[in-house]
Structure formats: structure tokens, C-alpha cells
Design an enzyme around this catalytic site. Sequence first.
Site, mmCIF file in Angstrom:
data_model
loop_
_atom_site.group_PDB
_atom_site.id
_atom_site.type_symbol
_atom_site.label_atom_id
_atom_site.label_comp_id
_atom_site.label_asym_id
_atom_site.label_seq_id
_atom_site.Cartn_x
_atom_site.Cartn_y
_atom_site.Cartn_z
ATOM 1 C CE LYS A 1 -1.777 3.731 6.784
ATOM 2 N NZ LYS A 1 -2.100 2.503 7.530
ATOM 3 C CE LYS B 1 -7.199 -0.597 1.944
ATOM 4 N NZ LYS B 1 -6.287 -0.430 3.014
ATOM 5 C CG ASN C 1 -8.771 -2.814 8.820
ATOM 6 O OD1 ASN C 1 -7.697 -3.048 9.361
ATOM 7 N ND2 ASN C 1 -9.169 -1.603 8.493
ATOM 8 C CD GLU D 1 -11.187 -2.273 5.566
ATOM 9 O OE1 GLU D 1 -10.265 -2.138 4.736
ATOM 10 O OE2 GLU D 1 -11.451 -1.428 6.428
ATOM 11 C CD GLU E 1 -8.129 -4.703 4.193
ATOM 12 O OE1 GLU E 1 -7.933 -3.466 4.244
ATOM 13 O OE2 GLU E 1 -9.233 -5.211 3.932
ATOM 14 C CB SER E 2 -4.594 -3.285 9.476
ATOM 15 O OG SER E 2 -5.270 -2.465 8.566
ATOM 16 C CD GLU F 1 -3.038 0.951 2.170
ATOM 17 O OE1 GLU F 1 -3.021 1.401 3.330
ATOM 18 O OE2 GLU F 1 -3.970 0.245 1.729
HETATM 19 O O1 LIG Z 1 -0.454 0.452 7.628
HETATM 20 P P1 LIG Z 1 -0.979 -0.952 7.906
HETATM 21 O O2 LIG Z 1 -1.161 -1.237 9.394
HETATM 22 O O3 LIG Z 1 -0.139 -2.020 7.192
HETATM 23 O O4 LIG Z 1 -2.472 -1.019 7.276
HETATM 24 C C1 LIG Z 1 -2.601 -0.966 5.867
HETATM 25 C C2 LIG Z 1 -4.107 -0.919 5.516
HETATM 26 O O5 LIG Z 1 -4.709 -2.101 5.957
HETATM 27 C C3 LIG Z 1 -4.780 0.267 6.162
HETATM 28 O O6 LIG Z 1 -4.142 1.443 5.704
HETATM 29 C C4 LIG Z 1 -6.278 0.324 5.847
HETATM 30 C C5 LIG Z 1 -7.126 -0.740 5.963
HETATM 31 N N1 LIG Z 1 -8.387 -0.328 5.631
HETATM 32 C C6 LIG Z 1 -8.381 0.983 5.273
HETATM 33 C C7 LIG Z 1 -9.404 1.846 4.823
HETATM 34 C C8 LIG Z 1 -9.079 3.160 4.510
HETATM 35 C C9 LIG Z 1 -7.761 3.615 4.652
HETATM 36 C C10 LIG Z 1 -6.711 2.770 5.090
HETATM 37 C C11 LIG Z 1 -7.039 1.442 5.394
#
Ligand SMILES: O=P(O)(O)OC[C@@H](O)[C@@H](O)c1c[nH]c2ccccc12
Length: 250
Positions: free
Chosen positions: A53, A111, A181, A160, A211-212, A51
Amino acid sequence: MPRYLEGWIKQVVENALRRAYVSRSREKPVLQVVPRIMELKKKGFNPVIAEYKRRSPSGFNEERDHITYAKQMELGSAVAISVITEDTVFNGSYKYLEDISRAVRVPVLMKDFVVTENQVDAAYDLGADFVLLIVRILTERELSGLIDYIRSFGMEALVEVHDREDLDIALRAGATLVGVNSRDLFSLKVEKESATKLLEEIPAGRVKVAESGIESIEEIKLLKERGADAFLIGSALMRNPDKIKEFVEG
Ligand SMILES: O=P(O)(O)OC[C@@H](O)[C@@H](O)c1c[nH]c2ccccc12
């Protein structure tokens, strides 16, 4: 009308509802991420959705050139690139999506906090191949309508979820690519145990994306054991893009 929301999520949804967009013509055919995930898995690699970000309400902040990053992820065999386009809280932009889609030959995920068909039009025109839909911010009717609308372009929806209720809604709405997530968007808390449990509750025949909060190859291995097919990683790779090879090949 999306579900009633509070705080920063209310702000980003209101921004999404009125977000201006000047349509342009798409420059490349839609790429399918699901077969690529299954292909990479079969070869024994970890399908990582890397991602781009820059900022998040959980305090993340990283400046990095978007095209250099995307190309490095592609070179490191990322299965796809996720691009945050939300521009009020996440410091994202449609331009990042357009530039990255032009720069790489792997599927690209838009996203954002998608609540309107206009945003799906933008995703298609700007070169996205799949689009995030967040169960928490949509009514069930909106979710299934947007899934169908996304698919009408040949794109796929990454739906999600965060808990069992979200998952039931996603399955009823026809989701086939399901993202779990581990971060609760409302509390911003990362709850890994409940997320891994939820992964196991997703029925066969769906593609499961964790995710995350993924920071190490050990976590990827554990998530894989619990049924994850792919791994969406932002912060850890934005902080150290060199990790992509270890995450994919580890
Ligand atoms: O930075 P991380 O912990 O690897 O997470 C990425 C991604 O899952 C996270 O940015 C995200 C998951 N769902 C979202 C919805 C909107 C914006 C961002 C996200």
C-alpha cells in the site's frame, strides 16, 4: 449501478467503471488462501495478509519497492500478499499485482474498488488468487453476482464489511471469507471496539479477517481471542517490514 457515493469514493468508483484493461493470459494456477489460513492457524502461527500500500486518503504515504517488499513478506511467512491496484487515490497499479504475483508463491489478493466483471477479468489475468469486494459500494445483487463471477475462475472473494447491516448483506450474498474493516471508508475513522464486536457476530463456518489499524502483536492476540482467523495489515508493515516475523510468530 453501484450505490450512490460521495467524495473520494465516488471518484474511485467512477474510475473503476471506466478503467481500461488489455487482457493477457494468466501465467499460473489459482492458489487457495482459505486452506492456507487454516493450516497456519493449526500450526500455532498468526495468518497475516501483508498489504502493499503506497498511499491512502487517511494520510498514509510510503514509497517502497513492491517486489522486495512482497518477497520479504513471503520470507516472513505471510499467508498472502494484498496488492492495492486502485490508481487514482491509492497510487496503486495493475503492474504491482502482475509483478508481485510473478515474484511470490503465496496467494495474492487484488485490493481495489471492484464494481465490474472487467475488473475481475483483470484480477484473474494478472495472477490474483482472491479479490476484494466492498459491501458498502455495491448493491446486494451486484455483490452476489460478483462473488459468483469471481468463483467461476476458481478464485475466492474477500467480502469486506464495516457494520452489522453490511454483514447481513454479505452473508445473504454467500460470503465465506469475510473481512471486518475497522476503518469506516466514509469517515476514515478507525473504530476498533465495534469491529471486534462484529467479528464475534460472524457465524461459524466463515473465515474471519480483521482489517486495518493493526499495529502490534498485542492487538493481533486480542483480535484472535475475539475470533479473527487472519489479519490484514498494511501501514504497520509498509513502515517496518521487519515486523512480519513478530506478527506471524508472536
Ligand atoms: O494500513 P492498515 O491500517 O493496516 O489497513 C490495511 C487495509 O485494511 C486497508 O488498506 C484497507 C481496508 N479496506 C480497503 C479497501 C480499499 C483500500 C484499502 C483498504
